[in-house]
Motif scaffolding. Structure first.
Motif, PDB file in Angstrom:
ATOM      1  N   HIS A  50      -7.793  -5.247  -1.148  1.00 19.74           N
ATOM      2  CA  HIS A  50      -7.410  -5.248  -2.550  1.00 19.74           C
ATOM      3  C   HIS A  50      -6.095  -4.493  -2.639  1.00 19.74           C
ATOM      4  O   HIS A  50      -5.952  -3.405  -2.073  1.00 19.74           O
ATOM      5  N   GLU A  51      -5.127  -5.059  -3.312  1.00 17.15           N
ATOM      6  CA  GLU A  51      -3.779  -4.489  -3.375  1.00 17.15           C
ATOM      7  C   GLU A  51      -3.765  -3.013  -3.763  1.00 17.15           C
ATOM      8  O   GLU A  51      -3.008  -2.225  -3.204  1.00 17.15           O
TER       9      GLU A  51
ATOM     10  N   SER B   2      -6.834  -0.962  -4.168  1.00 16.49           N
ATOM     11  CA  SER B   2      -8.000  -0.183  -3.738  1.00 16.49           C
ATOM     12  C   SER B   2      -8.292  -0.252  -2.251  1.00 16.49           C
ATOM     13  O   SER B   2      -9.268   0.319  -1.786  1.00 16.49           O
TER      14      SER B   2
ATOM     15  N   CYS C 224     -12.204  -3.578   0.639  1.00 16.55           N
ATOM     16  CA  CYS C 224     -13.373  -3.649  -0.246  1.00 16.55           C
ATOM     17  C   CYS C 224     -14.330  -4.722   0.251  1.00 16.55           C
ATOM     18  O   CYS C 224     -13.911  -5.687   0.885  1.00 16.55           O
TER      19      CYS C 224
ATOM     20  N   TYR D  65     -14.877 -10.765  -9.118  1.00 11.78           N
ATOM     21  CA  TYR D  65     -15.399 -10.228  -7.872  1.00 11.78           C
ATOM     22  C   TYR D  65     -15.775  -8.783  -8.190  1.00 11.78           C
ATOM     23  O   TYR D  65     -14.946  -8.018  -8.686  1.00 11.78           O
TER      24      TYR D  65
ATOM     25  N   THR E  71     -12.304  -7.498 -10.161  1.00 10.83           N
ATOM     26  CA  THR E  71     -11.069  -8.274 -10.152  1.00 10.83           C
ATOM     27  C   THR E  71     -11.391  -9.720 -10.504  1.00 10.83           C
ATOM     28  O   THR E  71     -12.260 -10.329  -9.866  1.00 10.83           O
TER      29      THR E  71
ATOM     30  N   VAL F 104      -3.424  -8.888  -9.580  1.00 12.48           N
ATOM     31  CA  VAL F 104      -3.828  -8.111  -8.409  1.00 12.48           C
ATOM     32  C   VAL F 104      -4.065  -9.065  -7.247  1.00 12.48           C
ATOM     33  O   VAL F 104      -4.764 -10.068  -7.378  1.00 12.48           O
TER      34      VAL F 104
ATOM     35  N   LEU G 210      -5.377 -10.159  -3.470  1.00 13.13           N
ATOM     36  CA  LEU G 210      -6.440  -9.960  -2.493  1.00 13.13           C
ATOM     37  C   LEU G 210      -6.094 -10.790  -1.267  1.00 13.13           C
ATOM     38  O   LEU G 210      -5.492 -11.855  -1.384  1.00 13.13           O
TER      39      LEU G 210
END
Length: 177
Positions: free
Chosen positions: A11-12, A14, A17, A37, A51, A58, A60
């Protein structure tokens, strides 16, 4: 590309994931239902990330394979440092390269900042705050994904990368600073 429950993604914002659920929800009372998601960041226990499957800015992507990081480490001396004499322009260049959202681009930024940091310390200078911030962000992203792909912890991945830079990179050219 659509992913499935159980998939691991980067994740850009976080990092790594795992998708725990895919659910139709209405978040923040915006009045429109979307399919999200529902993910758990691997290195942030108890955190949750939601997301939208579509229409989100964002990004992924699948987690890079261990071979990607092995190749990066084996070819660390071929990774070009980012050179820009103007500090403000250099920070913008770091953001631009990090925006490519690949392990290779993160490695390029982290390598550049590490060398700048080590050179400043060797010259008796303070490490620049913007370099520390860039290293914190890019390094976290790189080391987390690397650690996950290799089945190791973050400290191991960080030490492995830093040692590769120290061992295989000539520090004779001062970069910015």
């Amino acid at each position: 590309m659509e992913y499935q429950v159980g998939d691991y993604l980067v994740h850009e914002g976080s990092g790594v994931c795992q998708i725990e659920d895919i659910d139709d929800m209405e978040l923040m009372g915006k009045g429109s239902r979307k399919t999200y998601y529902c993910m758990s960041p691997v290195f942030k226990a108890g955190a949750k990330v939601f997301t939208p499957i579509s229409g989100s800015s964002v990004r992924l992507r699948p987690v890079a394979k261990q071979e990607t990081f092995t190749r990066i480490l084996e070819n660390i001396d071929n990774i070009e440092c980012i050179e820009e004499p103007n500090e403000r322009a250099l920070q913008e260049k770091f953001k631009e390269v990090m925006g490519e959202f690949t392990p290779e681009s993160l490695a390029q930024v982290v390598k550049t900042v590490l060398i700048r940091k080590w050179q400043r310390i060797a010259a008796g200078k303070k490490v620049m705050a913007l370099d520390e911030k860039t290293l914190s962000v890019a390094g976290r992203k790189l080391y987390e994904e690397m650690a996950f792909s290799m089945g190791k912890d973050i400290t191991f991945a960080q030490n492995l990368f830093e040692e590769a830079v120290k061992t295989h990179t000539s520090n004779t050219v001062l970069i910015g600073a």
